[in-house]
Design a protein around this motif. Sequence first.
Motif, mmCIF file in Angstrom:
data_model
loop_
_atom_site.group_PDB
_atom_site.id
_atom_site.type_symbol
_atom_site.label_atom_id
_atom_site.label_comp_id
_atom_site.label_asym_id
_atom_site.label_seq_id
_atom_site.Cartn_x
_atom_site.Cartn_y
_atom_site.Cartn_z
ATOM 1 N N PRO A 1 0.786 -1.419 -0.380
ATOM 2 C CA PRO A 1 -0.082 0.155 -0.139
ATOM 3 C C PRO A 1 0.843 1.796 0.750
ATOM 4 C CG PRO A 1 -0.360 -0.731 2.385
ATOM 5 C CD PRO A 1 1.085 -1.644 1.357
ATOM 6 N N GLU A 2 0.052 2.606 -0.625
ATOM 7 C CA GLU A 2 0.921 3.391 -0.116
ATOM 8 C C GLU A 2 1.567 4.143 1.113
ATOM 9 O OE1 GLU A 2 -0.162 6.193 -3.660
ATOM 10 O OE2 GLU A 2 -1.958 6.027 -2.410
ATOM 11 N N GLY A 3 2.228 4.673 1.488
ATOM 12 C CA GLY A 3 2.942 5.342 2.464
ATOM 13 C C GLY A 3 1.829 5.332 3.552
ATOM 14 N N LYS B 1 4.001 -2.606 -7.175
ATOM 15 C CA LYS B 1 2.712 -1.979 -7.806
ATOM 16 C C LYS B 1 2.250 -1.905 -6.340
ATOM 17 C CE LYS B 1 1.130 -5.607 -11.439
ATOM 18 N NZ LYS B 1 0.211 -6.122 -11.609
ATOM 19 N N ILE B 2 2.221 -0.344 -6.283
ATOM 20 C CA ILE B 2 1.300 0.026 -5.092
ATOM 21 C C ILE B 2 -0.093 -0.064 -4.872
ATOM 22 C CG2 ILE B 2 2.111 2.519 -3.752
ATOM 23 C CD1 ILE B 2 4.191 0.672 -3.715
ATOM 24 N N ILE B 3 -0.545 0.049 -4.028
ATOM 25 C CA ILE B 3 -1.771 -0.213 -4.060
ATOM 26 C C ILE B 3 -2.773 2.011 -3.524
ATOM 27 C CG2 ILE B 3 -3.970 -0.406 -2.988
ATOM 28 C CD1 ILE B 3 -3.211 -2.749 -4.723
ATOM 29 N N ASN B 4 -3.832 2.279 -4.578
ATOM 30 C CA ASN B 4 -3.207 3.774 -4.274
ATOM 31 C C ASN B 4 -4.641 3.890 -3.354
ATOM 32 O OD1 ASN B 4 -3.220 3.457 -6.277
ATOM 33 N ND2 ASN B 4 -4.318 4.334 -8.104
ATOM 34 N N GLY B 5 -3.335 5.006 -2.152
ATOM 35 C CA GLY B 5 -4.088 5.241 -1.366
ATOM 36 C C GLY B 5 -4.738 4.436 0.053
ATOM 37 N N VAL B 6 -4.241 3.592 -0.444
ATOM 38 C CA VAL B 6 -5.025 2.150 0.517
ATOM 39 C C VAL B 6 -3.417 2.220 1.711
ATOM 40 C CG1 VAL B 6 -5.288 0.121 0.462
ATOM 41 C CG2 VAL B 6 -6.389 0.813 -1.127
ATOM 42 N N ARG B 7 -3.984 1.848 3.020
ATOM 43 C CA ARG B 7 -3.591 1.391 3.591
ATOM 44 C C ARG B 7 -2.885 0.697 4.830
ATOM 45 N NH1 ARG B 7 -2.501 6.067 2.449
ATOM 46 N NH2 ARG B 7 -2.226 7.756 3.038
ATOM 47 N N LEU C 1 -3.956 -3.952 2.554
ATOM 48 C CA LEU C 1 -4.558 -4.643 1.385
ATOM 49 C C LEU C 1 -6.011 -5.437 1.682
ATOM 50 C CD1 LEU C 1 -1.149 -5.404 0.227
ATOM 51 C CD2 LEU C 1 -2.522 -3.574 -0.259
ATOM 52 N N ALA C 2 -6.296 -5.830 1.002
ATOM 53 C CA ALA C 2 -7.865 -6.714 0.692
ATOM 54 C C ALA C 2 -7.354 -7.936 -0.276
ATOM 55 C CB ALA C 2 -9.188 -6.366 0.500
ATOM 56 N N GLU D 1 2.002 -7.022 10.530
ATOM 57 C CA GLU D 1 0.756 -6.662 9.793
ATOM 58 C C GLU D 1 0.742 -7.422 8.345
ATOM 59 O OE1 GLU D 1 -1.539 -2.229 10.097
ATOM 60 O OE2 GLU D 1 1.449 -2.210 9.042
ATOM 61 N N THR D 2 1.265 -7.905 7.784
ATOM 62 C CA THR D 2 0.495 -8.208 6.159
ATOM 63 C C THR D 2 0.098 -9.401 6.470
ATOM 64 O OG1 THR D 2 3.569 -9.282 5.149
ATOM 65 C CG2 THR D 2 2.754 -7.050 4.979
ATOM 66 N N GLY D 3 0.977 -10.203 7.270
ATOM 67 C CA GLY D 3 0.079 -11.791 7.916
ATOM 68 C C GLY D 3 -0.973 -11.282 7.925
ATOM 69 N N GLU D 4 -1.350 -10.070 8.568
ATOM 70 C CA GLU D 4 -3.092 -10.109 9.012
ATOM 71 C C GLU D 4 -4.143 -10.032 7.788
ATOM 72 O OE1 GLU D 4 -3.292 -7.585 13.190
ATOM 73 O OE2 GLU D 4 -3.128 -6.916 11.606
ATOM 74 N N TRP D 5 -2.847 -9.091 7.089
ATOM 75 C CA TRP D 5 -3.223 -8.714 5.744
ATOM 76 C C TRP D 5 -3.944 -9.759 4.467
ATOM 77 C CZ3 TRP D 5 -0.024 -4.275 4.077
ATOM 78 C CH2 TRP D 5 -0.050 -3.240 4.968
ATOM 79 N N ILE D 6 -3.838 -11.191 4.080
ATOM 80 C CA ILE D 6 -3.324 -11.940 3.840
ATOM 81 C C ILE D 6 -4.833 -13.505 4.399
ATOM 82 C CG2 ILE D 6 -1.293 -11.583 2.281
ATOM 83 C CD1 ILE D 6 0.039 -14.179 3.032
ATOM 84 N N SER D 7 -4.609 -12.928 5.730
ATOM 85 C CA SER D 7 -5.399 -14.766 5.810
ATOM 86 C C SER D 7 -6.537 -14.645 5.948
ATOM 87 C CB SER D 7 -5.781 -13.605 7.673
ATOM 88 O OG SER D 7 -6.089 -12.411 8.015
ATOM 89 N N SER D 8 -7.546 -13.138 5.741
ATOM 90 C CA SER D 8 -8.905 -13.305 4.672
ATOM 91 C C SER D 8 -8.465 -13.820 3.168
ATOM 92 C CB SER D 8 -9.455 -12.625 5.402
ATOM 93 O OG SER D 8 -9.435 -11.504 3.992
#
Length: 373
Positions: free
Chosen positions: A44-46, A85-91, A93-94, A110-117
């Motif tokens: 995601p973007e910073g 690849k950067i996700i625009n305006g996202v803090r 990831l889904a 934190e990225t482990g949380e994002w990919i859990s679903s």
Amino acid sequence: MKEKLKIVFVQAAGSLSETGGFRIVAGYADHLQRRGHEVTLIAPEGGAPKPRTLKGKIKNLFRSKQKPKSVASPPFLENRNVEIKIINGVRELAPADLPDADVLIATWWETGEWISSATNRFKKFHLIQDHEIFPYLPIERVKAVYNLPYYKIVVSDWLREEMVNYDNIREPFFVENVIDYEKFNNSTRKKSDHPVVGFLYSVAQRKNSPLAIETCRKLKKIYPDLRVIAFGSHAPRPEHKMPNWIEFTLKPTGKDIAKIYGSCDVWLFTSDSEGYGLPILEAMASGTPVVATPAGAAPQLVSEKNGAIISHDVDSAVKATQKILELTEEDWSRLSENCVETARRRDWETATDEFEAALLSIVNGKQAEFIKN
């Protein structure tokens, strides 16, 4: 012929910088791509993460309109074959943000949380380069990620032992870190005419920079002509009371870092806690003996043949550093040569062989080989 995989490394916001952890990720991404795999780095973007409210989770789950944008590689990635690849305006990831892939690799809790679903069509890995149980993080959430049924890849024996506490089913894969040692000055070196000591400065408490500073302060009393060189990504904090005779460089380039390592007779590594400790290898690749606390991979890398392991106190650090500084030119050169040999004992091809084998073993359904007895 090996199976070619679609691999996605998932990075945290603002993490695409020349830090040790991301250099490792970028190295694997590059070498796997060169082997014919389709590799993407996505982030995601910073910016500061948004609160994890129920509303935010729902919004994140159904977001699908914003598509990732490809961006230019950071300067230190210019010669690597890596798509970012950067996700625009996202803090955060889904699942809708994730490209199609065989393998998803989280690179931070934190990225482990994002990919859990994300759906089970992905084989999910977690590349763990540090034990992220830090007081400034939500520790229970971090522990929850470590307990997720991901295939873990760890970089040190210490981390392997820690991760065993979180997964009662699978053994973690062990792939020790590696550096681009050819980027450092690893030609035959000579001991300096006047003693030179260096260290990496950090504001992080667990890095224990005050121990390095106080060690240098005491050494300066013993060697008035001592030169001390340090660098870091943050300016020294006033409470650390860094003397003005310490030559400090803020955010040096890769070439400058190599030059700093190669200018020192001894490198101080004073961390209380560390996942691995890449500065140890980087200093050794430059032919610089390392005086290190037993954190991270230091016990695996450092011995009396290339430096010294010390306890977490100033007197121990001073004594060990003094011993190396007072070696004869011949004995110091022997230590220096052993350092380079240690740094060269692993290369990117060997490390990538191990990393790739871990991914392929799971994709090809050989999970049973890694089940604990």
